[in-house]
Design an enzyme around this catalytic site. Structure first.
Site, PDB file in Angstrom:
ATOM      1  N   HIS A  11       0.851  -1.198   0.000  1.00  0.00           N
ATOM      2  CA  HIS A  11       0.000   0.000   0.000  1.00  0.00           C
ATOM      3  C   HIS A  11       0.884   1.245   0.000  1.00  0.00           C
ATOM      4  O   HIS A  11       1.743   1.395   0.869  1.00  0.00           O
ATOM      5  CB  HIS A  11      -0.900   0.027   1.248  1.00  0.00           C
ATOM      6  CG  HIS A  11      -2.143  -0.785   1.088  1.00  0.00           C
ATOM      7  ND1 HIS A  11      -3.254  -0.602   1.878  1.00  0.00           N
ATOM      8  CD2 HIS A  11      -2.452  -1.790   0.232  1.00  0.00           C
ATOM      9  CE1 HIS A  11      -4.207  -1.436   1.501  1.00  0.00           C
ATOM     10  NE2 HIS A  11      -3.747  -2.185   0.501  1.00  0.00           N
ATOM     11  N   TYR A  15       4.484   6.509   9.897  1.00  0.00           N
ATOM     12  CA  TYR A  15       3.630   5.339   9.619  1.00  0.00           C
ATOM     13  C   TYR A  15       4.425   4.236   8.918  1.00  0.00           C
ATOM     14  O   TYR A  15       4.284   3.053   9.239  1.00  0.00           O
ATOM     15  CB  TYR A  15       2.434   5.757   8.754  1.00  0.00           C
ATOM     16  CG  TYR A  15       1.300   4.734   8.741  1.00  0.00           C
ATOM     17  CD1 TYR A  15       1.283   3.697   7.803  1.00  0.00           C
ATOM     18  CD2 TYR A  15       0.260   4.808   9.664  1.00  0.00           C
ATOM     19  CE1 TYR A  15       0.264   2.758   7.789  1.00  0.00           C
ATOM     20  CE2 TYR A  15      -0.765   3.868   9.654  1.00  0.00           C
ATOM     21  CZ  TYR A  15      -0.755   2.854   8.708  1.00  0.00           C
ATOM     22  OH  TYR A  15      -1.768   1.919   8.705  1.00  0.00           O
ATOM     23  N   PRO A  44      -3.425   0.260  18.895  1.00  0.00           N
ATOM     24  CA  PRO A  44      -3.264  -0.252  17.530  1.00  0.00           C
ATOM     25  C   PRO A  44      -3.399   0.817  16.436  1.00  0.00           C
ATOM     26  O   PRO A  44      -3.133   0.558  15.275  1.00  0.00           O
ATOM     27  CB  PRO A  44      -4.372  -1.292  17.404  1.00  0.00           C
ATOM     28  CG  PRO A  44      -5.371  -0.923  18.439  1.00  0.00           C
ATOM     29  CD  PRO A  44      -4.609  -0.278  19.551  1.00  0.00           C
TER      30      PRO A  44
HETATM   31  C1  PHB Z   1      -5.845  -4.247  11.030  1.00  0.00           C
HETATM   32  O1  PHB Z   1      -6.163  -5.074  11.913  1.00  0.00           O
HETATM   33  O2  PHB Z   1      -5.986  -4.465   9.807  1.00  0.00           O
HETATM   34  C2  PHB Z   1      -5.276  -2.907  11.461  1.00  0.00           C
HETATM   35  C3  PHB Z   1      -5.296  -2.567  12.804  1.00  0.00           C
HETATM   36  C4  PHB Z   1      -4.768  -1.340  13.200  1.00  0.00           C
HETATM   37  C5  PHB Z   1      -4.246  -0.464  12.238  1.00  0.00           C
HETATM   38  C6  PHB Z   1      -4.236  -0.818  10.891  1.00  0.00           C
HETATM   39  C7  PHB Z   1      -4.762  -2.050  10.506  1.00  0.00           C
HETATM   40  O3  PHB Z   1      -3.750   0.747  12.618  1.00  0.00           O
END
Ligand code: PHB
Ligand code: APR
Length: 389
Positions: free
Chosen positions: A72, A384, A292
């Site tokens: 991505h 990121y 997360p």
């Molecule tokens: C995911 O579980 O796909 C996920 C979780 C937290 C993020 C990005 C993706 O910041």
């Protein structure tokens, strides 16, 4: 039994470290409390920084990741009205790989037998002994039989609830923590994702995230109060709320379907210092937890393992201690920068109960600033994709 390094925990950190040390000819044994099936049953995030991709490639275990993973170049921030694109590749020179942590763990796990990486599953009562000496050991019980493993070092890759961090005396260790007043309700469904890239939304009702595991399997989250239970959220109610929070433009492309998995996870920021005590090293969730939002959990485990494996190889192969002596300081420098980014993005994108309308307007103003500032977008992009090791 005697070995060079005992690794406690067969999650991503323990398995990556085990493979890297084994590949360098260092004797390791991995002790895992749960069964392999249980470890693989855990639903985790799915954004890999280049540091994680590189480690998997270094191990020659990247075939499926490159075949099935989704590179991505960017993602979106949304404020309930518009989508703000953060083009990581253009702004910060790199992309990220979308590939489930479960799949990373599966690829690492499946290679253990073929490569002779010794993992003992369902090891009970794992206990650490004499960690502040040059002759530490680990005892455990397997099928009712007690065992003792003598080693030169112990790697505590046993996650947030494991025993390794607990053996560091309170006079030596210090924990830094922030618990958030909400959790994430996640749903996994075999439906096509609503967009080709991830969307992080801050709506008046709260945060939402549209993510994915593949082109046919979507992963979504919404922020919920800590008082909520999964049974309060039947699928339809969750799909309706996701459509609302992600905004009308995105909702048009959402495909609904039955939840394969639905659960609520709390959010916390946590760092334990130091990440070394005597012959014990901490790596991964045993030493730190991030909310997360920034997708940093697995990637911090990877950077810890990159530093620790290099340090241990330098010790065993060249008799040099500089790497192990500086491991904690080096790893924590990157951990704290990821903690800062994860906290910042969480603070920007979630509704905080006590912040009131002023806090919301400040968030909208910051998103408005980001929408018009290449500098602001670049800062987000370079954090990121992951800061350099
Ligand atoms: C995911 O579980 O796909 C996920 C979780 C937290 C993020 C990005 C993706 O910041
Ligand atoms: N004895 C043996 N193994 C143990 C013990 C114990 N007493 N306690 C915990 N473990 C095992 C757990 O069963 C788990 O498999 O240690 C492993 C720790 O793995 P993770 O929790 O996945 O942590 P880590 O390998 O550091 O990976 C971090 O996983 O939790 C996510 O968000 C986190 O993405 C991040 C990644």
């Amino acid at each position: 039994m005697k070995t060079d390094v005992v690794i406690i925990g067969a999650g991503p950190a323990g398995l990556m470290l085990g493979h890297l040390l084994h590949q360098a000819g260092i004797g390791i044994v991995i002790l895992e409390r749960k069964s392999a099936a249980h470890v693989l049953s855990r639903i985790r995030a799915g954004v890999l920084e280049q540091v994680t991709v590189d480690l998997i490639d270094q191990l020659g275990l990247g075939d499926r990741m490159h075949k099935e993973g989704l590179p991505h170049d960017g993602f979106f921030l949304a404020d309930g009205a518009r989508l703000i694109h953060i083009n990581m590749t253009e702004l910060a020179g790199h992309n990220v790989m979308i590939y489930g942590q479960t799949e990373v763990t599966r690829d690492l796990m499946d290679a253990c037998d073929a490569r002779g990486v010794d993992v003992i599953y369902e090891a009970e009562d794992v206990s650490l002994h004499d960690v502040n000496s040059d002759t530490p050991s680990v005892t455990y019980r397997k099928n009712g039989v007690e065992h003792r493993l003598n080693a030169r070092f112990i790697a505590g890759c046993d996650g947030f609830h494991g025993p390794s961090r607990q053996v560091i005396p309170a006079s030596v260790g210090k924990a830094y923590e922030r618990v958030y007043p909400f959790g994430w309700l996640g749903i996994l469904a075999d439906v096509p994702p609503c967009h080709e890239e991830l969307i992080y939304a801050n709506h008046a009702n709260g945060f939402a995230l549209a993510s994915m595991r593949s082109k046919t399997r979507a992963r979504y989250y919404i922020q919920v109060p800590l008082t909520e239970r999964v049974e309060d959220w039947p699928d339809d109610r969750l799909w309706d709320e996701l459509a609302l929070r992600l905004g009308p433009e995105t909702a048009e492309h959402m495909t609904r379907g039955p939840a394969l998995e639905k659960s609520i996870a709390p959010l916390r920021s946590f760092v334990f210092e130091p990440m070394r005590y005597g012959s014990l090293f901490l790596a991964g969730d045993s030493a730190h937890i991030v909310p997360p939002t920034g997708a940093k959990g697995l990637n911090l485990a990877s950077s810890d393992v990159a530093y620790l494996s290099k340090a241990l190889i330098q010790f065993f192969k060249k008799g040099l201690s500089e790497g192990i002596d500086t491991y904690s300081q080096t790893a924590l420098a990157r951990v704290w920068k990821s903690e800062r980014f994860s906290w910042t993005l969480t603070t920007l994108m979630h509704r905080f109960p006590n912040e009131g309308e002023f806090g919301r307007r400040v968030q909208i103003a910051e998103l408005d600033y980001i929408a018009g500032s290449r500098a602001a977008q670049t800062t987000i992009a370079e954090n990121y994709i992951g800061l350099p090791l």
